[in-house]
Design an enzyme around this catalytic site. Structure first.
Site, mmCIF file in Angstrom:
data_model
loop_
_atom_site.group_PDB
_atom_site.id
_atom_site.type_symbol
_atom_site.label_atom_id
_atom_site.label_comp_id
_atom_site.label_asym_id
_atom_site.label_seq_id
_atom_site.Cartn_x
_atom_site.Cartn_y
_atom_site.Cartn_z
ATOM 1 N N LYS A 191 0.885 -1.188 0.000
ATOM 2 C CA LYS A 191 0.000 0.000 0.000
ATOM 3 C C LYS A 191 0.908 1.219 0.000
ATOM 4 C CE LYS A 191 -1.815 3.067 1.897
ATOM 5 N NZ LYS A 191 -1.557 4.464 1.473
ATOM 6 N N GLY A 244 6.744 5.504 8.134
ATOM 7 C CA GLY A 244 5.939 6.720 8.095
ATOM 8 C C GLY A 244 6.091 7.495 9.386
ATOM 9 N N GLY A 249 2.494 5.370 13.201
ATOM 10 C CA GLY A 249 3.039 4.108 13.720
ATOM 11 C C GLY A 249 2.358 3.698 15.013
ATOM 12 N N GLU A 266 9.555 1.899 10.937
ATOM 13 C CA GLU A 266 10.594 2.910 10.700
ATOM 14 C C GLU A 266 9.876 4.250 10.721
ATOM 15 O OE1 GLU A 266 13.482 1.883 10.707
ATOM 16 O OE2 GLU A 266 13.574 -0.114 9.813
ATOM 17 N N CYS A 300 13.942 11.095 6.416
ATOM 18 C CA CYS A 300 13.751 10.698 7.824
ATOM 19 C C CYS A 300 15.015 10.917 8.633
ATOM 20 C CB CYS A 300 13.301 9.247 7.903
ATOM 21 S SG CYS A 300 14.396 8.105 7.064
ATOM 22 N N GLU A 398 9.431 17.283 14.121
ATOM 23 C CA GLU A 398 9.906 16.950 12.778
ATOM 24 C C GLU A 398 9.198 17.842 11.755
ATOM 25 O OE1 GLU A 398 8.728 13.166 10.984
ATOM 26 O OE2 GLU A 398 10.772 12.919 10.257
HETATM 27 P P1 NAD Z 1 2.374 8.851 7.096
HETATM 28 O O1 NAD Z 1 2.523 8.197 8.422
HETATM 29 O O2 NAD Z 1 1.373 9.924 6.946
HETATM 30 O O3 NAD Z 1 1.978 7.769 5.973
HETATM 31 C C1 NAD Z 1 2.799 6.648 5.698
HETATM 32 C C2 NAD Z 1 1.941 5.559 5.085
HETATM 33 O O4 NAD Z 1 1.001 5.107 6.055
HETATM 34 C C3 NAD Z 1 1.114 6.019 3.886
HETATM 35 O O5 NAD Z 1 1.078 4.982 2.930
HETATM 36 C C4 NAD Z 1 -0.255 6.235 4.493
HETATM 37 O O6 NAD Z 1 -1.297 6.101 3.567
HETATM 38 C C5 NAD Z 1 -0.298 5.118 5.513
HETATM 39 N N1 NAD Z 1 -1.253 5.316 6.622
HETATM 40 C C6 NAD Z 1 -1.672 6.490 7.165
HETATM 41 N N2 NAD Z 1 -2.558 6.253 8.146
HETATM 42 C C7 NAD Z 1 -2.692 4.912 8.239
HETATM 43 C C8 NAD Z 1 -3.466 4.045 9.065
HETATM 44 N N3 NAD Z 1 -4.297 4.523 9.994
HETATM 45 N N4 NAD Z 1 -3.364 2.713 8.904
HETATM 46 C C9 NAD Z 1 -2.530 2.199 7.965
HETATM 47 N N5 NAD Z 1 -1.786 2.973 7.137
HETATM 48 C C10 NAD Z 1 -1.858 4.308 7.276
HETATM 49 O O7 NAD Z 1 3.823 9.316 6.689
HETATM 50 P P2 NAD Z 1 4.242 10.189 5.420
HETATM 51 O O8 NAD Z 1 3.819 11.590 5.656
HETATM 52 O O9 NAD Z 1 3.805 9.467 4.180
HETATM 53 O O10 NAD Z 1 5.844 10.067 5.463
HETATM 54 C C11 NAD Z 1 6.656 10.924 6.175
HETATM 55 C C12 NAD Z 1 7.081 10.297 7.495
HETATM 56 O O11 NAD Z 1 7.758 9.069 7.271
HETATM 57 C C13 NAD Z 1 8.068 11.167 8.260
HETATM 58 O O12 NAD Z 1 7.723 11.172 9.625
HETATM 59 C C14 NAD Z 1 9.396 10.440 8.057
HETATM 60 O O13 NAD Z 1 10.375 10.682 9.049
HETATM 61 C C15 NAD Z 1 8.961 9.024 8.044
HETATM 62 N N6 NAD Z 1 9.972 8.187 7.393
HETATM 63 C C16 NAD Z 1 10.725 7.358 8.178
HETATM 64 C C17 NAD Z 1 11.721 6.580 7.601
HETATM 65 C C18 NAD Z 1 12.552 5.652 8.438
HETATM 66 O O14 NAD Z 1 13.147 4.766 7.868
HETATM 67 N N7 NAD Z 1 12.614 5.816 9.750
HETATM 68 C C19 NAD Z 1 11.953 6.653 6.223
HETATM 69 C C20 NAD Z 1 11.175 7.520 5.472
HETATM 70 C C21 NAD Z 1 10.181 8.283 6.064
#
Ligand code: NAD
Length: 506
Positions: A191, A244, A249, A266, A300, A398
């Site tokens: 997804k 994300g 998370g 992550e 990230c 962040e």
């Molecule tokens: P996000 O948490 O908004 O979304 C990430 C994914 O989760 C998307 O596909 C989204 O549709 C899905 N999602 C959202 N709500 C959900 C739910 N209730 N149930 C299941 N899935 C759901 O994050 P974003 O804005 O897409 O990405 C940016 C974030 O990701 C930043 O905080 C960044 O630091 C983090 N990130 C971390 C790493 C790492 O390896 N630690 C790497 C890249 C990005």
């Protein structure tokens, strides 16, 4: 953007786009069961340029059923590691051979500078190659008790892995999960993030060409609260690998709890870059500029808090601000662009709200608004705040954009306290020429990954992951193999059975 501006800037739709983005389930491209779609925006104009299928529970159910069938009845989990490895190498070859097209689509869809998107496409190929090699070199433990017992580990794929990914470097981050999940014989439902669905749609063709059996890879587009949520709550999905935001998370952690799923998370970061007075100053400035402004700051592991020892503080801030002002903001498709357009207007608004907040929390020394010369889209000038206090929100939260906070410190102890003074713990970067300090500081800092006198250059064998609010579990190298497999212990008696006998007492 008018046609004339598009002509003048060279910003145009990539050739041969699909007419819409669909799901890919059981070897076929399909629309959503309910026919629903959502707009995909071009981050340079914020105009919708494509529609993507908006998946719901029914679409996830179909994808999971296909993946489950491929797992229980299909050849993939039962193939020799060498056979799976060959398919993975073919995938890597195909990704490599299409790197320019991948970069073009990724850059258009996400606003990442084309040169950096190209690097990410190549890294995606490398991820597949790495796990193709690792899976054939995989060794498992055997323990013997001479004459009595042999015990060995029977490593097995777990089933359908749910992979949920963010919009920053989407294709590369998808490869990071797809590589090990597939190498170990699982089947998957991916997804991808709703802001950037374009590049994910290329996986299907690549996998078909490489010979991945039908139903092993499934893709459902859609929103997190709908498609993502249904995947997390599906009883036939025993594993969720999520990348994300930390808050997402935490929500997923709770939603998966009743099903007792395996989770790898992550999450976000607010990583410190600590520059001591004895550091190579020019190298530290170059690295910390790259560390927060590369990938548009949507990274990230960005070193978004720079802690600088007082003796060199003023000199560092001056040099840093001067260089930050010269970081080239440009259209994502231009080779010379260093910072492109943020992914989406919602994210732009979030980043800009921090830029405004920063003006009340620190001393603005570079940037501070929309990048000059860009009337549409999500272009932010690389922004630097100095003298930021540790309780400022721009120090703690962040931002995920080209915005950095600089704070002075006097002693090693103070630097460590400042470095650890956030809820996050993803990465840390230390700049010093004192070997003892370098090691002591790295070992004490609360971060999953530390780079000493180095930028973020990662050996794929090393663990990747954060501590505190930055993650749960580690992937990377054999740790990814561990996450995607069960390690069943098999115990065999040699010689006489030696259990105590019950039920034969007088
Ligand atoms: P996000 O948490 O908004 O979304 C990430 C994914 O989760 C998307 O596909 C989204 O549709 C899905 N999602 C959202 N709500 C959900 C739910 N209730 N149930 C299941 N899935 C759901 O994050 P974003 O804005 O897409 O990405 C940016 C974030 O990701 C930043 O905080 C960044 O630091 C983090 N990130 C971390 C790493 C790492 O390896 N630690 C790497 C890249 C990005």
């Amino acid at each position: 953007m008018t046609d004339a501006t598009a002509q003048a800037t060279g910003h145009r739709l990539p050739a041969e786009l699909p007419d819409r983005i669909q799901h890919y389930i059981d070897g076929a491209f399909v629309d959503s069961v309910d026919g629903d779609t959502f707009d995909v925006l071009d981050p340079v104009t914020n105009q919708a340029y494509l529609q993507a299928a908006s998946g719901k529970k029914a679409d996830i159910d179909a994808a999971v059923a296909a993946a489950r069938r491929a797992f229980t009845q299909g050849p993939w989990p039962r193939m020799l590691p060498r056979e799976r490895s060959r398919v993975l190498h073919r995938i890597a070859d195909l990704v490599e051979s299409r790197d320019r097209r991948l970069a073009e689509l990724e850059s258009f869809d996400s606003g990442l500078p084309i040169s950096q998107a190209l690097g990410q496409a190549r890294r995606a190929a490398e991820n597949f190659r790495f796990f193709a090699d690792l899976i054939v070199a995989q060794a498992d433990d055997t323990y013997k008790v001479p004459g009595r017992q042999i015990n060995y580990v029977n490593r097995k794929p777990i089933g359908v892995a749910g992979l949920i990914t963010p919009w920053n470097t989407p294709f590369m981050l998808e490869s990071w999960k797809l590589g090990p999940a597939l190498a170990t014989g699982n089947t998957v439902v991916l997804k991808p993030a709703e802001f950037t669905p374009l590049s994910a749609s290329l996986w299907a063709g690549i996998f078909e060409e490489a010979g991945l059996p039908q139903g092993v890879f499934n893709l459902v587009n859609g929103f997190g609260e709908e498609a993502g949520d249904a995947l997390v709550k599906h009883p036939d999905v025993p594993l969720i690998s999520f990348t994300g935001e930390s808050s997402t998370g935490a929500l997923i952690f709770g939603n998966a709890a009743p099903y007792l799923k395996g989770l790898s998370m992550e999450l976000g970061g607010k990583s410190p870059a600590v520059v001591f007075a004895d550091a190579d100053l020019d190298a530290a400035v170059d690295a910390t500029i790259f560390g927060v402004f590369s990938l548009n700051g949507e990274r990230c592991t960005a070193g978004s808090r720079i802690l600088v020892q007082r003796e060199i503080y003023d000199e560092f801030v001056d040099k840093y601000a001067e260089q930050a002002k010269r970081v080239r903001v440009g259209y994502p498709h231009e080779e010379t662009t260093e910072v492109g357009s943020l992914v989406h207007p919602e994210h732009y608004d979030k980043v800009m709200s921090y830029v405004e907040l920063g003006k009340t929390e620190g001393r603005l020394v570079a940037g501070g608004g929309r990048a000059e010369g860009f009337d549409t889209g999500n272009f932010v000038a690389p922004t630097v705040f100095a003298d930021v206090s540790p309780d400022a929100r721009i120090f703690q939260e962040e931002i995920f954009g080209p915005v950095v906070a600089i704070t002075p410190f006097d002693t090693d102890e103070e630097a460590l306290a400042l470095a650890n003074n956030t809820k996050y713990g993803l990465a840390a970067y230390i700049w010093t020429s004192d070997l003892k300090r370098a090691h002591n500081f790295s070992q004490a800092v609360e971060a999953g990954m530390v780079w000493l006198n180095s930028n973020n250059v990662r050996d794929l064998r090393t663990p990747f992951g954060g501590v505190k609010a930055s993650g749960l579990g580690h992937e990377g190298g054999y740790r990814s193999i561990d996450f995607y497999t069960d390690q069943q212990a098999v115990h065999i008696t040699l010689g006489e059975v030696h259990n105590p006998t019950f039920g034969k007492q007088d």
